[in-house]
Write a protein that holds these residues in place. Structure first.
Motif, mmCIF file in Angstrom:
data_model
loop_
_atom_site.group_PDB
_atom_site.id
_atom_site.type_symbol
_atom_site.label_atom_id
_atom_site.label_comp_id
_atom_site.label_asym_id
_atom_site.label_seq_id
_atom_site.Cartn_x
_atom_site.Cartn_y
_atom_site.Cartn_z
ATOM 1 N N TYR A 47 0.804 -1.235 0.000
ATOM 2 C CA TYR A 47 0.000 0.000 0.000
ATOM 3 C C TYR A 47 0.833 1.279 0.000
ATOM 4 C CZ TYR A 47 -3.568 -3.384 1.209
ATOM 5 O OH TYR A 47 -4.401 -4.466 1.210
ATOM 6 N N VAL A 103 -12.062 -7.955 7.079
ATOM 7 C CA VAL A 103 -10.734 -8.496 7.327
ATOM 8 C C VAL A 103 -10.763 -9.444 8.547
ATOM 9 C CG1 VAL A 103 -9.587 -6.777 8.834
ATOM 10 C CG2 VAL A 103 -8.390 -7.715 6.898
ATOM 11 N N CYS A 125 0.129 -4.579 9.949
ATOM 12 C CA CYS A 125 -0.837 -3.460 9.959
ATOM 13 C C CYS A 125 -0.195 -2.183 10.503
ATOM 14 C CB CYS A 125 -2.037 -3.794 10.842
ATOM 15 S SG CYS A 125 -3.078 -5.136 10.253
ATOM 16 N N PHE A 136 4.946 0.750 4.029
ATOM 17 C CA PHE A 136 4.314 -0.541 4.252
ATOM 18 C C PHE A 136 5.213 -1.667 3.731
ATOM 19 C CE2 PHE A 136 1.771 -4.099 2.763
ATOM 20 C CZ PHE A 136 0.961 -4.363 3.847
ATOM 21 N N LYS A 192 -9.490 0.516 5.354
ATOM 22 C CA LYS A 192 -9.167 0.520 3.924
ATOM 23 C C LYS A 192 -10.384 0.870 3.076
ATOM 24 C CE LYS A 192 -7.045 -2.444 0.478
ATOM 25 N NZ LYS A 192 -8.183 -2.950 -0.285
ATOM 26 N N CYS A 206 -8.732 -1.494 10.651
ATOM 27 C CA CYS A 206 -8.462 -1.467 9.217
ATOM 28 C C CYS A 206 -9.541 -0.607 8.563
ATOM 29 C CB CYS A 206 -8.510 -2.889 8.651
ATOM 30 S SG CYS A 206 -8.313 -2.908 6.861
ATOM 31 N N CYS A 244 0.748 0.259 7.983
ATOM 32 C CA CYS A 244 -0.180 0.376 6.847
ATOM 33 C C CYS A 244 -0.893 1.725 6.883
ATOM 34 C CB CYS A 244 -1.204 -0.762 6.910
ATOM 35 S SG CYS A 244 -2.395 -0.693 5.561
HETATM 36 S S1 SF4 Z 1 -5.551 -5.723 7.301
HETATM 37 FE FE1 SF4 Z 1 -6.078 -3.599 6.715
HETATM 38 S S2 SF4 Z 1 -4.790 -2.336 8.057
HETATM 39 FE FE2 SF4 Z 1 -3.918 -4.412 8.098
HETATM 40 S S3 SF4 Z 1 -2.376 -4.413 6.464
HETATM 41 FE FE3 SF4 Z 1 -4.284 -5.160 5.552
HETATM 42 S S4 SF4 Z 1 -5.230 -3.294 4.650
HETATM 43 FE FE4 SF4 Z 1 -3.698 -2.625 6.121
#
Ligand code: SF4
Length: 130
Positions: free
Chosen positions: A27, A79, A58, A31, A71, A69, A61
């Motif tokens: 990302y 997730v 995470c 990251f 996203k 999360c 991230c």
């Molecule tokens: S779970 Fe969500 S916060 Fe964690 S690395 Fe993946 S996209 Fe990023």
């Protein structure tokens, strides 16, 4: 007693699959660098702890805020569902601590052909199944 300099690596369940399929993409630059650092630590076969929620991946991230999360809409929920599918597939539970080699052996037994069912619409799945 022998002291270990290696710190425990905290991993949420689905990241065990992401680690297997990682091809250097992610990302953000931060990251990816952090992911590579986690991989470098795992090469030493440290103890890993399977955690619920955010982990050592995470933490770098850009989507991880307020311990969630963020996203996309519902991503925290989705997730966590993905984490549940992986942990139940591995027959493990959160809070478990074990050597990375041990957990990696379990992960290697999941055939790539099963990933679409486990990972659903994950945007990175093409890298994990190639
Ligand atoms: S779970 Fe969500 S916060 Fe964690 S690395 Fe993946 S996209 Fe990023």
């Amino acid at each position: 007693m022998q002291l270990s300099c290696m710190s425990v690596v905290r991993l949420r369940p689905h990241h065990l699959l992401c680690i297997r399929g990682f091809k250097g993409r992610g990302y953000s630059e931060r990251f990816v660098k952090n992911f590579q650092e986690v991989l470098r630590r795992l090469e030493q076969n440290p103890t890993i702890e399977i955690v619920e929620g955010g982990d050592d991946i995470c933490s770098a991230c850009p989507h991880f805020r307020d311990e969630k999360c963020l996203k996309s809409e519902n991503s925290e929920y989705k997730v966590r569902e993905l984490d549940c599918r992986v942990i139940s597939r591995l027959k493990l539970s959160t809070g478990v601590k074990m050597s990375y080699r041990e957990v990696s052996n379990l992960v290697q037994k999941i055939p790539k052909s099963e990933l679409p069912e486990i990972c659903g619409k994950c945007e990175w799945i093409k890298y994990c199944t190639e």
